[in-house]
Structure formats: structure tokens, C-alpha cells
Design a protein around this motif. Structure first.
Motif, short mmCIF file in Angstrom:
data_model
loop_
_atom_site.label_atom_id
_atom_site.label_comp_id
_atom_site.label_asym_id
_atom_site.label_seq_id
_atom_site.Cartn_x
_atom_site.Cartn_y
_atom_site.Cartn_z
N MET A 1 11.34 -0.51 -8.30
CA MET A 1 10.61 -1.60 -7.33
C MET A 1 11.08 -1.30 -6.15
O MET A 1 10.10 -1.60 -5.04
CB MET A 1 10.89 -2.82 -7.95
N PRO A 4 8.78 1.86 -3.82
CA PRO A 4 7.43 1.66 -3.36
C PRO A 4 7.62 0.64 -2.14
O PRO A 4 6.87 0.63 -1.24
CB PRO A 4 6.46 0.88 -4.40
N ILE A 5 8.55 -0.24 -2.05
CA ILE A 5 8.60 -1.24 -1.12
C ILE A 5 8.95 -0.40 0.24
O ILE A 5 8.24 -0.49 1.22
CB ILE A 5 9.68 -2.23 -1.19
N ARG A 8 6.16 1.33 1.66
CA ARG A 8 5.23 0.60 2.31
C ARG A 8 5.71 0.25 3.64
O ARG A 8 5.00 0.48 4.52
CB ARG A 8 5.09 -0.62 1.33
N ALA A 9 7.06 -0.14 3.66
CA ALA A 9 7.36 -0.57 4.87
C ALA A 9 7.58 0.77 5.98
O ALA A 9 7.32 0.49 7.02
CB ALA A 9 8.94 -0.93 4.85
N ARG A 209 -5.58 -4.37 5.21
CA ARG A 209 -6.32 -3.16 4.85
C ARG A 209 -7.75 -3.02 5.19
O ARG A 209 -8.56 -2.20 4.85
CB ARG A 209 -6.44 -3.08 3.32
N HIS A 352 0.64 -6.71 10.08
CA HIS A 352 1.15 -5.70 9.49
C HIS A 352 2.70 -5.77 9.21
O HIS A 352 3.26 -5.68 8.19
CB HIS A 352 0.87 -4.36 10.28
N THR A 355 2.95 -8.51 6.58
CA THR A 355 2.71 -7.92 5.19
C THR A 355 3.69 -7.15 4.61
O THR A 355 4.36 -7.09 3.60
CB THR A 355 1.41 -6.93 5.30
N ALA A 356 4.49 -6.44 5.80
CA ALA A 356 5.89 -5.71 5.44
C ALA A 356 6.94 -6.69 5.18
O ALA A 356 7.53 -6.54 3.94
CB ALA A 356 6.30 -5.13 6.54
N GLU A 358 6.34 -9.65 3.44
CA GLU A 358 6.07 -10.03 2.01
C GLU A 358 6.42 -9.18 1.01
O GLU A 358 6.88 -9.43 0.04
CB GLU A 358 4.57 -10.34 1.87
N HIS A 359 6.31 -7.76 1.39
CA HIS A 359 6.53 -6.83 0.32
C HIS A 359 7.99 -6.74 0.15
O HIS A 359 8.76 -6.31 -0.87
CB HIS A 359 6.00 -5.49 0.87
N HIS A 360 8.97 -7.19 1.20
CA HIS A 360 10.57 -6.97 1.05
C HIS A 360 11.01 -8.34 0.43
O HIS A 360 12.14 -8.68 -0.12
CB HIS A 360 11.05 -7.01 2.59
#
Length: 360
Positions: A1, A4-5, A8-9, A209, A352, A355-356, A358-360
Motif C-alpha cells: 500500500m 503506490p501512495i 501518486r504523491a 483526472r 491536486h 487529492t494527494a 486524500e491518498h495519504h
């Protein structure tokens, strides 16, 4: 996990760095492949005339928001998306149903955006999106003597049927573009951008996106108050982002002069549906042929006053520009060197960054 984070960041950091740079010109050596050329040639003046003679007919009673005529127009657009083979992309088939309160009204009302998607071919880029949009509503029926139906052939029946025709043409490509292309018509632009603002608040496709929105408005009439506009098209906020130069390059290949109007390009940027998405950070512009013409917002804006041959040529230019954006791995960027684009660039960064986070 974790990996990918981080990836993405890292991508977001890279994108933010790119957004801080100035505009770069699109590649000089561009070639229209036979497949793309065949798709462009499918765009037909006769087909556009056929669609618009119905969309802007008295039977649809001016397509006010809300109205029976607007609902009929939505069904017609959805049928054409279905005929083209687009995937339905709303929350109810091709429809995104909204409950909104029109400007000056007390009835939230229900109205529908119409949305279809041509899925991209690239395993990664297919999950990024290029939007081509127009508003399909107009002013409805107004009291008075004589002709009281405001048919809105140019405003914005012309943009609506162009979205239909572009969908049909690009869906015929043997090799689909790498990114997905979303074809969408909005309700309620004449009531304060209701449909586009609703979509921005409830996006079907993630805004981070969504690489661009090309909004089409008043692309049919060439009898501008400034003189005939044959083989010309102007883009609002032309140099707010790289989109203007991309369309200029596509225009050179298709015989259309895409230019920055010395006054109206900037002045009209906030006067159509594009601004609803630009305010959220998406590079979004409106392409038009005549900013002001004799029948603007009058009952006499009829379908038989459209220059269909010119509209077909303009739409071929739009189709090529859409393919160029959809096939380019690098999305269009806001112009950091233009102070008029600052608020939209800041919205892009915020989008953006959120979004970063949120993924963290």
C-alpha cells in the motif's frame, strides 16, 4: 500500500512543478493520420443541419429550464450518443439528474445533463478525461406579440449539435485516442450555469483526472457584428493555458484560423459554462465563431441562418484538437506567466494537493 501512495504523491509534486512553468508551444511537426482524416471527413454540414433543424424547432419551445422541450432535447441527445456507441456515463444511463433552483425562482426543479464517454485506448491514460461540452437549453417562450419562441439555434443549438456530430465522428476511429473523451451537454446555462456548476459539484469523472474542457458556444453563425467570420474561430482565455495554442495548431492543419480576440477573448471567459470547471482548476475554455451577432438572445435566432459548411469545418478543427489533447501524455497547463490565469492555476494546485492528501 505504501509504494503506490508515494508514486501518486510524486506525480502530484511533478505536476505542480510543471504548472509553475510558462507555456511551451505544441510540437511543430504534426501529422493527421488516415484514420483521423477519415473521422474528420465524417463531420457533415447536412448532418449538422438535420440535427439543428429539430433541436431549434418550435416543437421544442425554446428549451427553457425546466420545460417539456428541454426534456425532449435531452432524450434526442441521448439517442444520438447511443447511436454513436458512446458508453452511458450519468447516474441514470446517459443522464445526470439534478435538483436545482433556477435564478429568481422559489421550484427546486429537476433537470438533466446528458453524458456519454468514448473510452480511451491507453491502459493508464484511459482513466484521464478530455471533456467537450455545450449547453442545450435556451430562453423558452416569452410573452409578447408575434414570434414568442426563442429557438436558440446558434445559442447554443449549434454547440449542442456539434457535440453530437463530434461524438459520431470520433467514435468511428479504428484506433481510439489514448485518453477518454467525454461528450456532455448542460442544462440551465441561461439560468446562471446551473448544469455545469452542478457537474462541478458532483463530477462523474474525477476533476483531478480531467485534463481539459472544450466548451462550444455560438459556432454556427458567421454574420458577426464585426463582419463575416468565415474560417475563423476564437477561444476565450486564449492564453490562459496551453489549450489555445493546441487549437491554433489544429486549425492550421484544417484551414481554420483560431485566434485571440483583442477584447472578447478575455472578457467572455467567465460568461459560459467553461468557467464552472475553470474555477475548480480544470483548464476550460469556450470556442466560438461570433461573440455577438444580430439575433443574439432574440426569437429570430433560427436554424436556417446557420452557416453549416463553415460549422462543419470548425468542428473538424475541434475534433483534431481533441485527438491531439487526448493522445498527448502531458496534459495542458495553465499559464503561470499570465496574471489573469492565476486564480485558475491556484485552484488547479489546490485540487491536486487535496487529492494527494486524500491518498495519504
Amino acid at each position: 500500500m505504501g509504494k503506490p501512495i508515494l508514486n501518486r504523491a510524486a506525480r502530484v509534486v511533478l505536476l505542480l512543478a510543471l504548472a509553475s512553468s510558462t507555456l511551451s508551444a505544441p510540437p511543430a511537426a504534426l501529422r493527421v493520420t488516415p484514420d483521423v482524416r477519415a473521422a474528420l471527413n465524417r463531420i457533415s454540414a447536412d448532418s449538422l443541419r438535420g440535427h439543428l433543424s429539430f433541436i431549434a424547432s418550435d416543437a421544442l419551445e425554446g428549451r427553457g429550464t425546466p420545460s417539456r422541450g428541454l426534456d425532449i432535447a435531452a432524450e434526442y441527445i441521448a439517442a444520438q450518443f447511443r447511436r454513436a456507441g458512446l458508453e452511458p456515463a450519468g447516474d441514470g444511463g446517459y443522464f445526470q439528474t439534478a435538483s436545482v433552483t433556477p435564478r429568481g425562482a422559489d421550484k427546486p426543479v429537476q433537470a438533466r445533463n446528458v453524458i456519454g464517454v468514448l473510452r480511451g485506448s491507453d491502459p493508464t491514460l484511459k482513466d484521464t478525461y478530455v471533456l467537450v461540452t455545450a449547453h442545450y437549453d435556451h430562453l423558452g417562450i416569452r410573452p409578447g406579440e408575434g414570434d414568442t419562441i426563442y429557438n436558440g439555434a446558434n445559442d447554443d443549438g449549434s454547440g449542442t449539435v456539434s457535440v453530437i456530430e463530434l461524438a459520431s465522428a470520433l467514435a468511428s476511429l479504428k484506433q481510439r485516442p489514448r485518453r477518454s473523451i467525454v461528450f456532455m451537454t448542460f442544462f440551465g446555462e441561461e439560468k446562471g450555469g446551473l448544469g455545469s456548476r452542478y457537474y462541478g459539484e458532483h463530477p462523474i469523472f474525477p476533476l483531478d483526472r480531467t485534463v481539459a474542457d472544450i466548451n462550444l458556444e455560438q459556432v454556427g453563425r458567421t454574420d458577426s457584428d464585426e463582419g463575416p467570420q468565415v474560417n475563423n474561430a476564437s477561444m476565450t482565455g486564449f492564453d490562459f493555458s496551453e489549450v489555445g495554442e493546441i487549437f491554433k495548431a489544429a486549425g492550421r492543419l484544417t484551414g481554420i484560423n483560431v485566434y485571440k480576440h483583442p477584447h472578447n477573448s478575455d472578457a467572455f471567459f467567465g460568461r459560459s459554462d467553461n468557467v464552472s470547471l475553470a474555477n475548480l482548476g480544470v483548464p476550460a475554455h469556450t470556442l466560438c465563431v461570433a461573440y455577438v451577432y444580430p439575433d443574439y438572445h432574440r426569437a429570430s435566432d433560427h436554424w436556417d441562418k446557420i452557416d453549416y459548411q463553415n460549422m462543419a469545418r470548425v468542428d473538424r478543427s475541434v475534433a483534431l484538437a481533441l485527438v491531439m489533447i487526448a493522445n498527448n501524455p502531458q496534459p495542458p497547463r495553465w499559464n503561470a506567466a499570465n496574471p489573469k490565469a492565476t486564480r485558475y492555476l491556484e485552484a488547479w494546485k489546490k485540487l491536486h494537493q487535496e487529492t494527494a492528501a486524500e491518498h495519504h
